[in-house]
Design a protein around this motif. Structure first.
Motif, PDB file in Angstrom:
ATOM      1  N   GLY A 139      -5.010   1.792   1.331  1.00  0.00           N
ATOM      2  CA  GLY A 139      -4.583   1.571  -0.051  1.00  0.00           C
ATOM      3  C   GLY A 139      -3.376   2.413  -0.416  1.00  0.00           C
ATOM      4  N   ILE A 140      -3.348   3.658   0.067  1.00  0.00           N
ATOM      5  CA  ILE A 140      -2.194   4.521  -0.191  1.00  0.00           C
ATOM      6  C   ILE A 140      -0.940   3.915   0.430  1.00  0.00           C
ATOM      7  CG2 ILE A 140      -1.204   6.800   0.270  1.00  0.00           C
ATOM      8  CD1 ILE A 140      -4.126   7.872   0.224  1.00  0.00           C
ATOM      9  N   GLY A 141      -1.082   3.385   1.651  1.00  0.00           N
ATOM     10  CA  GLY A 141       0.059   2.739   2.300  1.00  0.00           C
ATOM     11  C   GLY A 141       0.530   1.508   1.562  1.00  0.00           C
ATOM     12  N   VAL A 142      -0.412   0.740   1.001  1.00  0.00           N
ATOM     13  CA  VAL A 142      -0.051  -0.448   0.223  1.00  0.00           C
ATOM     14  C   VAL A 142       0.727  -0.042  -1.033  1.00  0.00           C
ATOM     15  CG1 VAL A 142      -0.991  -2.348  -1.161  1.00  0.00           C
ATOM     16  CG2 VAL A 142      -1.917  -1.889   1.117  1.00  0.00           C
ATOM     17  N   VAL A 143       0.281   1.016  -1.703  1.00  0.00           N
ATOM     18  CA  VAL A 143       0.985   1.499  -2.905  1.00  0.00           C
ATOM     19  C   VAL A 143       2.407   1.929  -2.542  1.00  0.00           C
ATOM     20  CG1 VAL A 143       1.064   3.310  -4.648  1.00  0.00           C
ATOM     21  CG2 VAL A 143      -1.098   2.168  -4.145  1.00  0.00           C
ATOM     22  N   LEU A 144       2.541   2.706  -1.481  1.00  0.00           N
ATOM     23  CA  LEU A 144       3.877   3.155  -1.064  1.00  0.00           C
ATOM     24  C   LEU A 144       4.766   1.969  -0.712  1.00  0.00           C
ATOM     25  CD1 LEU A 144       2.916   6.259   1.128  1.00  0.00           C
ATOM     26  CD2 LEU A 144       4.006   6.276  -1.120  1.00  0.00           C
ATOM     27  N   PHE A 242       1.831  -6.043  -8.772  1.00  0.00           N
ATOM     28  CA  PHE A 242       0.596  -6.597  -8.219  1.00  0.00           C
ATOM     29  C   PHE A 242       0.183  -5.823  -6.972  1.00  0.00           C
ATOM     30  CE2 PHE A 242      -0.971  -9.200  -4.724  1.00  0.00           C
ATOM     31  CZ  PHE A 242      -2.127  -9.760  -5.248  1.00  0.00           C
ATOM     32  N   PHE A 243       1.133  -5.596  -6.067  1.00  0.00           N
ATOM     33  CA  PHE A 243       0.838  -4.925  -4.802  1.00  0.00           C
ATOM     34  C   PHE A 243       0.401  -3.478  -5.039  1.00  0.00           C
ATOM     35  CE2 PHE A 243       1.866  -4.391  -0.168  1.00  0.00           C
ATOM     36  CZ  PHE A 243       1.258  -5.561   0.254  1.00  0.00           C
ATOM     37  N   ILE A 244       1.057  -2.800  -5.978  1.00  0.00           N
ATOM     38  CA  ILE A 244       0.707  -1.409  -6.281  1.00  0.00           C
ATOM     39  C   ILE A 244      -0.690  -1.321  -6.871  1.00  0.00           C
ATOM     40  CG2 ILE A 244       1.279   0.549  -7.776  1.00  0.00           C
ATOM     41  CD1 ILE A 244       4.263  -0.328  -7.400  1.00  0.00           C
ATOM     42  N   VAL A 245      -1.012  -2.230  -7.796  1.00  0.00           N
ATOM     43  CA  VAL A 245      -2.358  -2.244  -8.383  1.00  0.00           C
ATOM     44  C   VAL A 245      -3.404  -2.512  -7.313  1.00  0.00           C
ATOM     45  CG1 VAL A 245      -3.893  -3.504  -9.957  1.00  0.00           C
ATOM     46  CG2 VAL A 245      -1.601  -2.864 -10.698  1.00  0.00           C
ATOM     47  N   LEU A 246      -3.113  -3.469  -6.419  1.00  0.00           N
ATOM     48  CA  LEU A 246      -4.044  -3.788  -5.338  1.00  0.00           C
ATOM     49  C   LEU A 246      -4.289  -2.563  -4.453  1.00  0.00           C
ATOM     50  CD1 LEU A 246      -4.031  -7.026  -3.229  1.00  0.00           C
ATOM     51  CD2 LEU A 246      -4.265  -4.822  -2.103  1.00  0.00           C
ATOM     52  N   GLY A 302      -8.455  -5.839  -4.345  1.00  0.00           N
ATOM     53  CA  GLY A 302      -8.150  -4.492  -3.877  1.00  0.00           C
ATOM     54  C   GLY A 302      -9.379  -3.606  -3.812  1.00  0.00           C
ATOM     55  N   THR A 303     -10.280  -3.758  -4.756  1.00  0.00           N
ATOM     56  CA  THR A 303     -11.506  -2.963  -4.758  1.00  0.00           C
ATOM     57  C   THR A 303     -12.326  -3.190  -3.500  1.00  0.00           C
ATOM     58  OG1 THR A 303     -11.628  -2.940  -7.171  1.00  0.00           O
ATOM     59  CG2 THR A 303     -13.688  -2.593  -5.972  1.00  0.00           C
ATOM     60  N   GLY A 304     -12.289  -4.433  -2.955  1.00  0.00           N
ATOM     61  CA  GLY A 304     -13.206  -4.755  -1.881  1.00  0.00           C
ATOM     62  C   GLY A 304     -12.640  -4.844  -0.484  1.00  0.00           C
ATOM     63  N   PHE A 305     -11.321  -5.134  -0.314  1.00  0.00           N
ATOM     64  CA  PHE A 305     -10.906  -5.606   1.007  1.00  0.00           C
ATOM     65  C   PHE A 305     -10.993  -4.542   2.094  1.00  0.00           C
ATOM     66  CE2 PHE A 305      -6.855  -3.689   0.069  1.00  0.00           C
ATOM     67  CZ  PHE A 305      -6.131  -3.619   1.256  1.00  0.00           C
ATOM     68  N   MET A 306     -10.748  -3.261   1.810  1.00  0.00           N
ATOM     69  CA  MET A 306     -10.857  -2.256   2.860  1.00  0.00           C
ATOM     70  C   MET A 306     -12.266  -1.683   2.969  1.00  0.00           C
ATOM     71  SD  MET A 306      -8.410  -2.214   4.793  1.00  0.00           S
ATOM     72  CE  MET A 306      -9.057  -0.887   5.784  1.00  0.00           C
TER      73      MET A 306
END
Length: 403
Positions: A139-144, A242-246, A302-306
């Motif tokens: 998730g941190i990588g997705v935010v970055l 959208f991507f940052i929120v996810l 985002g809450t569930g996928f990882m």
């Protein structure tokens, strides 16, 4: 702190190498004149590399040592990211996606096993929480990625996708430092006992089937959802939001919620719950247009996928002897990668047909629904620990089956 340092691995392995492609895809597809099937094929090349990397991860761990395999996988991934920004040739990009998939699979699998070995004082729920900390790196990588890639696209226009790859590669190199420090702090695995571990894997057959279906379902969404949102009229920074929120939802849920929840659920209940939540997360962008639907989808998905990799890693830790954790997680990741190789191709082909991207993403819904049902067939039995010398530290106790 050790688990958090290890989380730099999935930042690079999944946050950058796999998922940032969704942000770069619209620009690459437009400038390079790709079909959706070709775009999906590039992700399939990445997934094929991931299959080989996952299947060989235990071998690399034995050959080089877990710490070195983990770190070198990150270094090779960073080089592949940098090189992706230096060419527009489809074949070369496919090879780089393949190499990146192979190296990041080694990093992710070995890192999962390292996170499972961080000392917990014998507490199962704390062990699940530490695995959750490791998975939060995705998730941190997705935010970055959601910050870096749109900035590159805004600053450099049509060639911004190349700058995006280059910036991600530089960030990946910076992540090697904390990952190296953390890997050095993980206790060594106990010596393997002969002819053990395979029986445990056969008992996890429903989890293997679930992971194939879950991988195909979730990665189809992650590959094409940005393209769908752009079709619906959202701009570069709206899709970045959208991507940052996810990513933020993923990191927070994995850190604060899923480790504890998965620690309390047994058998296939946690994987089934994860599939159900991710399925619900796909629906808003298929049933409605606009920023509100996108944000709702980002939060739920985002809450569930990882939580999927978290759930299966914890289950492997419970059902396999400690010396078999790396190989068990590796073969489960192979199953995951098979799904991730198949999903984008099928979804891309459907997206090129009448009905467009939305038709391709309905495939995600169907696959996730089937995966939830399959997961419920998994029953949990404790690992049979191999005999260890009296001087060896005792393995943490496996949970008692609650069924």
């Amino acid at each position: 702190m050790t688990a958090l340092g290890l989380a730099a691995g999935p930042v690079v392995a999944l946050g950058f190498t796999r998922f940032a492609y969704a942000l770069l895809l619209p620009s690459m597809r437009s400038e390079l004149d790709w079909s959706y099937a070709a775009a999906g094929g590039l992700n399939t090349a990445n997934a094929l590399g991931y299959i080989i990397g996952a299947g060989s991860a235990a071998w690399w761990s034995r050959r080089l040592g877990a710490g070195r395999s983990f770190v070198w996988g990150m270094i090779i991934s960073a080089v592949a990211l940098l090189a992706s920004g230096l060419t527009d040739d489809f074949t070369a990009l496919s090879v780089l996606r393949f190499v990146g998939g192979l190296s990041t699979a080694v990093t992710f699998v070995v890192g999962s096993a390292l996170a499972s070995r961080v000392r917990t004082g014998g507490r199962q729920q704390r062990s699940a929480a530490l695995v959750g900390v490791y998975m939060a790196g995705v998730g941190i990588g997705v935010v970055l990625s959601g910050l870096v890639v749109p900035a590159a696209l805004t600053a450099w226009g049509a060639s911004g996708w190349q700058a995006g790859w280059l910036l991600l590669g530089l960030l990946a190199l910076l992540a090697v430092g904390p990952a190296t420090w953390a890997a050095k702090g993980v206790p060594s695995a106990p010596p393997a006992a002969a002819a053990q571990g395979s029986a445990g894997l056969s008992r996890m057959a429903p989890s293997f089937a679930w992971y194939v279906l879950f991988g195909a379902g979730y990665v189809s969404y992650m590959t094409f959802v940005i393209a769908l949102l752009r079709e619906q009229g959202l701009g570069t920074w709206s899709t970045a939001g959208f991507f940052i929120v996810l990513g933020a939802a993923s990191a927070l849920a994995t850190l604060l919620v899923w480790g504890r929840v998965i620690g309390r659920l047994h058998g296939g209940r946690a994987p089934a719950l994860v599939s159900a939540i991710v399925l619900v997360g796909v629906l808003p962008v298929l049933l409605s247009d606009g920023p509100a639907a996108a944000i709702v989808s980002a939060v739920i998905f985002g809450t569930g996928f990882m939580a999927g990799p978290t759930a299966v890693t914890v289950l492997a830790r419970r059902m396999l002897p400690q010396h078999a954790w790396t190989s068990g997680i590796a073969w489960l990741t192979v199953a995951f990668s098979v799904g991730q190789a198949i999903g984008p191709l099928l979804s891309g082909a459907l997206s090129d047909s009448e009905g467009g991207i939305a038709k391709g993403l309905w495939l995600s819904v169907a696959l996730l629904a089937v995966s939830a049902a399959v997961a419920l067939f998994q029953r949990e039995r404790p690992a049979v620990a191999p005999a260890v010398p009296a001087s060896a530290p005792a393995a943490e106790p496996a949970p008692v089956d609650q069924k």
